[in-house]
Design a protein around this motif. Structure first.
Motif, PDB file in Angstrom:
ATOM      1  N   SER A  76       0.829  -1.204   0.000  1.00  0.00           N
ATOM      2  CA  SER A  76       0.000   0.000   0.000  1.00  0.00           C
ATOM      3  C   SER A  76       0.866   1.257   0.000  1.00  0.00           C
ATOM      4  O   SER A  76       0.583   2.230  -0.717  1.00  0.00           O
ATOM      5  CB  SER A  76      -0.931   0.005   1.221  1.00  0.00           C
ATOM      6  OG  SER A  76      -1.816  -1.091   1.177  1.00  0.00           O
ATOM      7  N   GLN A  77       1.935   1.242   0.784  1.00  0.00           N
ATOM      8  CA  GLN A  77       2.835   2.390   0.829  1.00  0.00           C
ATOM      9  C   GLN A  77       3.519   2.600  -0.517  1.00  0.00           C
ATOM     10  O   GLN A  77       3.611   3.731  -1.019  1.00  0.00           O
ATOM     11  CB  GLN A  77       3.877   2.187   1.929  1.00  0.00           C
ATOM     12  CG  GLN A  77       4.863   3.345   2.051  1.00  0.00           C
ATOM     13  CD  GLN A  77       5.931   3.094   3.097  1.00  0.00           C
ATOM     14  OE1 GLN A  77       6.016   1.996   3.649  1.00  0.00           O
ATOM     15  NE2 GLN A  77       6.746   4.091   3.372  1.00  0.00           N
ATOM     16  N   ALA A  78       4.016   1.516  -1.121  1.00  0.00           N
ATOM     17  CA  ALA A  78       4.690   1.627  -2.414  1.00  0.00           C
ATOM     18  C   ALA A  78       3.716   2.092  -3.495  1.00  0.00           C
ATOM     19  O   ALA A  78       4.070   2.900  -4.365  1.00  0.00           O
ATOM     20  CB  ALA A  78       5.312   0.294  -2.802  1.00  0.00           C
ATOM     21  N   ALA A  79       2.488   1.594  -3.464  1.00  0.00           N
ATOM     22  CA  ALA A  79       1.499   1.984  -4.464  1.00  0.00           C
ATOM     23  C   ALA A  79       1.149   3.460  -4.346  1.00  0.00           C
ATOM     24  O   ALA A  79       0.969   4.156  -5.359  1.00  0.00           O
ATOM     25  CB  ALA A  79       0.243   1.126  -4.312  1.00  0.00           C
ATOM     26  N   LYS A  83       1.774   6.365  -7.198  1.00  0.00           N
ATOM     27  CA  LYS A  83       0.699   7.242  -7.666  1.00  0.00           C
ATOM     28  C   LYS A  83       1.129   8.700  -7.625  1.00  0.00           C
ATOM     29  O   LYS A  83       0.711   9.504  -8.465  1.00  0.00           O
ATOM     30  CB  LYS A  83      -0.539   7.027  -6.808  1.00  0.00           C
ATOM     31  CG  LYS A  83      -1.762   7.795  -7.285  1.00  0.00           C
ATOM     32  CD  LYS A  83      -2.956   7.522  -6.395  1.00  0.00           C
ATOM     33  CE  LYS A  83      -4.181   8.304  -6.861  1.00  0.00           C
ATOM     34  NZ  LYS A  83      -5.350   8.063  -5.976  1.00  0.00           N
ATOM     35  N   ARG A  84       1.973   9.057  -6.659  1.00  0.00           N
ATOM     36  CA  ARG A  84       2.389  10.452  -6.499  1.00  0.00           C
ATOM     37  C   ARG A  84       3.542  10.841  -7.409  1.00  0.00           C
ATOM     38  O   ARG A  84       3.959  12.003  -7.423  1.00  0.00           O
ATOM     39  CB  ARG A  84       2.795  10.715  -5.040  1.00  0.00           C
ATOM     40  CG  ARG A  84       1.629  10.681  -4.059  1.00  0.00           C
ATOM     41  CD  ARG A  84       2.023  11.324  -2.740  1.00  0.00           C
ATOM     42  NE  ARG A  84       3.139  10.649  -2.110  1.00  0.00           N
ATOM     43  CZ  ARG A  84       3.003   9.693  -1.198  1.00  0.00           C
ATOM     44  NH1 ARG A  84       1.787   9.293  -0.828  1.00  0.00           N
ATOM     45  NH2 ARG A  84       4.064   9.130  -0.644  1.00  0.00           N
ATOM     46  N   LEU A  85       4.097   9.908  -8.156  1.00  0.00           N
ATOM     47  CA  LEU A  85       5.202  10.237  -9.051  1.00  0.00           C
ATOM     48  C   LEU A  85       4.757  11.289 -10.059  1.00  0.00           C
ATOM     49  O   LEU A  85       3.717  11.169 -10.698  1.00  0.00           O
ATOM     50  CB  LEU A  85       5.687   8.993  -9.801  1.00  0.00           C
ATOM     51  CG  LEU A  85       6.596   8.023  -9.046  1.00  0.00           C
ATOM     52  CD1 LEU A  85       6.985   6.882  -9.957  1.00  0.00           C
ATOM     53  CD2 LEU A  85       7.836   8.737  -8.526  1.00  0.00           C
ATOM     54  N   SER A  86       5.572  12.307 -10.217  1.00  0.00           N
ATOM     55  CA  SER A  86       5.271  13.337 -11.209  1.00  0.00           C
ATOM     56  C   SER A  86       6.272  13.221 -12.336  1.00  0.00           C
ATOM     57  O   SER A  86       6.435  12.174 -12.931  1.00  0.00           O
ATOM     58  CB  SER A  86       5.321  14.721 -10.542  1.00  0.00           C
ATOM     59  OG  SER A  86       6.586  14.923  -9.930  1.00  0.00           O
ATOM     60  N   GLY A  87       6.970  14.322 -12.610  1.00  0.00           N
ATOM     61  CA  GLY A  87       7.948  14.282 -13.686  1.00  0.00           C
ATOM     62  C   GLY A  87       9.087  13.335 -13.406  1.00  0.00           C
ATOM     63  O   GLY A  87       9.730  12.823 -14.320  1.00  0.00           O
ATOM     64  N   GLY A 142      15.081  12.221  -9.762  1.00  0.00           N
ATOM     65  CA  GLY A 142      14.166  13.355  -9.850  1.00  0.00           C
ATOM     66  C   GLY A 142      14.697  14.587  -9.150  1.00  0.00           C
ATOM     67  O   GLY A 142      14.380  15.718  -9.537  1.00  0.00           O
ATOM     68  N   ARG A 143      15.511  14.410  -8.102  1.00  0.00           N
ATOM     69  CA  ARG A 143      16.100  15.569  -7.411  1.00  0.00           C
ATOM     70  C   ARG A 143      17.550  15.803  -7.839  1.00  0.00           C
ATOM     71  O   ARG A 143      18.296  16.536  -7.170  1.00  0.00           O
ATOM     72  CB  ARG A 143      16.006  15.389  -5.901  1.00  0.00           C
ATOM     73  CG  ARG A 143      16.551  14.105  -5.353  1.00  0.00           C
ATOM     74  CD  ARG A 143      16.336  14.036  -3.829  1.00  0.00           C
ATOM     75  NE  ARG A 143      16.516  12.710  -3.290  1.00  0.00           N
ATOM     76  CZ  ARG A 143      17.682  12.130  -3.042  1.00  0.00           C
ATOM     77  NH1 ARG A 143      18.789  12.793  -3.316  1.00  0.00           N
ATOM     78  NH2 ARG A 143      17.746  10.915  -2.543  1.00  0.00           N
ATOM     79  N   GLY A 144      17.942  15.170  -8.939  1.00  0.00           N
ATOM     80  CA  GLY A 144      19.260  15.432  -9.497  1.00  0.00           C
ATOM     81  C   GLY A 144      20.388  14.654  -8.878  1.00  0.00           C
ATOM     82  O   GLY A 144      21.562  14.959  -9.115  1.00  0.00           O
ATOM     83  N   TYR A 263      -2.889   2.899  -9.118  1.00  0.00           N
ATOM     84  CA  TYR A 263      -1.655   3.537  -8.701  1.00  0.00           C
ATOM     85  C   TYR A 263      -0.754   3.869  -9.876  1.00  0.00           C
ATOM     86  O   TYR A 263       0.359   4.364  -9.708  1.00  0.00           O
ATOM     87  CB  TYR A 263      -0.893   2.644  -7.701  1.00  0.00           C
ATOM     88  CG  TYR A 263      -0.758   1.217  -8.147  1.00  0.00           C
ATOM     89  CD1 TYR A 263       0.187   0.835  -9.077  1.00  0.00           C
ATOM     90  CD2 TYR A 263      -1.597   0.223  -7.620  1.00  0.00           C
ATOM     91  CE1 TYR A 263       0.286  -0.477  -9.481  1.00  0.00           C
ATOM     92  CE2 TYR A 263      -1.490  -1.090  -7.994  1.00  0.00           C
ATOM     93  CZ  TYR A 263      -0.552  -1.435  -8.925  1.00  0.00           C
ATOM     94  OH  TYR A 263      -0.433  -2.738  -9.322  1.00  0.00           O
ATOM     95  N   ALA A 264      -1.222   3.567 -11.115  1.00  0.00           N
ATOM     96  CA  ALA A 264      -0.381   3.823 -12.281  1.00  0.00           C
ATOM     97  C   ALA A 264      -0.282   5.321 -12.574  1.00  0.00           C
ATOM     98  O   ALA A 264       0.618   5.769 -13.253  1.00  0.00           O
ATOM     99  CB  ALA A 264      -0.920   3.096 -13.492  1.00  0.00           C
ATOM    100  N   GLY A 265      -1.230   6.110 -12.064  1.00  0.00           N
ATOM    101  CA  GLY A 265      -1.151   7.563 -12.241  1.00  0.00           C
ATOM    102  C   GLY A 265      -1.679   8.010 -13.596  1.00  0.00           C
ATOM    103  O   GLY A 265      -2.053   7.243 -14.458  1.00  0.00           O
TER     104      GLY A 265
END
Length: 265
Positions: A76-79, A83-87, A142-144, A263-265
């Motif tokens: 559940s945490q990983a999903a 889901k919150r993944l953006s760019g 994502g944060r470089g 959760y695929a977004g």
């Protein structure tokens, strides 16, 4: 090797029996040989039973009872993170990430075929481990930052994701060992504190997962796969039981032609 040793022992026993009968005569010699054969048979049966019990795998019901709640929470945490993944999600293969989560979901939540075996726990934890690594990659890139090392997960809690470093850990009453650690757990160790370990309930008693013996073998095998586990006793159990999970042998479901999971977004 075992067959050769058994054959050699049989030859030695046969020669010994012949010599006893030859020297003591057919009456007393035969009686002694018969009694000896009975004793040997009992000893062999006892040794065989002990070896069988030592190699007997963990009980499915006990493993599922202990780890189904744990893996449900980890999934559940990983999903939610997926889901919150953006760019940042563009730096990982979203299809592969979703595939691992979907595969774990089918093992953990399929009402028609609920997880009932230790092997199911191994497969679910293996897929969650793969998803957790891809999430760590997305976060770091994502944060470089650099791409995380694809190593063992955090020893203290595998759900923390892959290691960022290795630390020396000496549990109370245990031997000093080098363990993998995520950034947060490493900081606690460096501050002289002991990071809390993943807890699992066995027989109604919460305990550190790495102290739970055979019950934890399927879970650890899914997360560590072919890697050595830092606790000697649990690693020996894994080696003796020969339980390993290779993601290359598990084909991901053909989910791309279906409706994507939530959760695929």
């Amino acid at each position: 090797m075992v067959v050769q040793t058994t054959a050699a022992a049989a030859v030695v026993l046969a020669v010994g029996a012949f010599l006893i009968v030859f020297w003591l005569g057919p009456g007393i010699g035969a009686a002694l040989v018969t009694a000896g054969a009975v004793v040997v048979a009992v000893v062999v049966a006892a040794v065989g039973f002990v070896l069988f019990k030592l190699r007997e795998g963990p009980k499915d019901a006990e493993v599922v009872a202990a780890y189904l709640p744990v893996l449900t929470a980890e999934w559940s945490q990983a999903a939610e993170e997926a889901k919150r993944l953006s760019g940042a999600g563009d730096v990982v293969d979203r299809d592969v990430l979703t595939g691992h989560l979907w595969a774990a979901e089918q093992v953990l939540f399929n009402q028609e075929a609920p997880v009932r075996t230790a092997d199911g726990i191994t497969r679910a934890s293996g897929h969650i481990a793969e998803a957790r690594y891809l999430l760590a990659v997305a976060e770091a890139l994502g944060r470089g930052g650099p791409r995380p090392h694809r190593g063992a997960p955090c020893f203290f809690d595998p759900a923390h994701g892959p290691l960022t470093d290795k630390v020396r850990f000496n549990p109370e009453g245990g031997a000093d060992r080098t363990v993998s650690a995520c950034g947060s757990c490493r900081a606690l160790v460096e501050a002289g504190k002991v990071p809390p370990s993943k807890q699992v309930v066995v027989g109604g008693i919460p305990t550190d997962y790495w102290r739970a013996g055979r019950v934890s073998v399927p879970y650890v095998d899914g997360y560590w796969q072919q890697r050595r586990f830092p606790d000697h006793e649990l690693h020996r159990l894994r080696r003796d039981l020969k339980l390993t999970w290779d993601p290359a042998e598990t084909e991901l479901p053909a989910h791309l032609d279906r409706e994507p999971p939530w959760y695929a977004g």
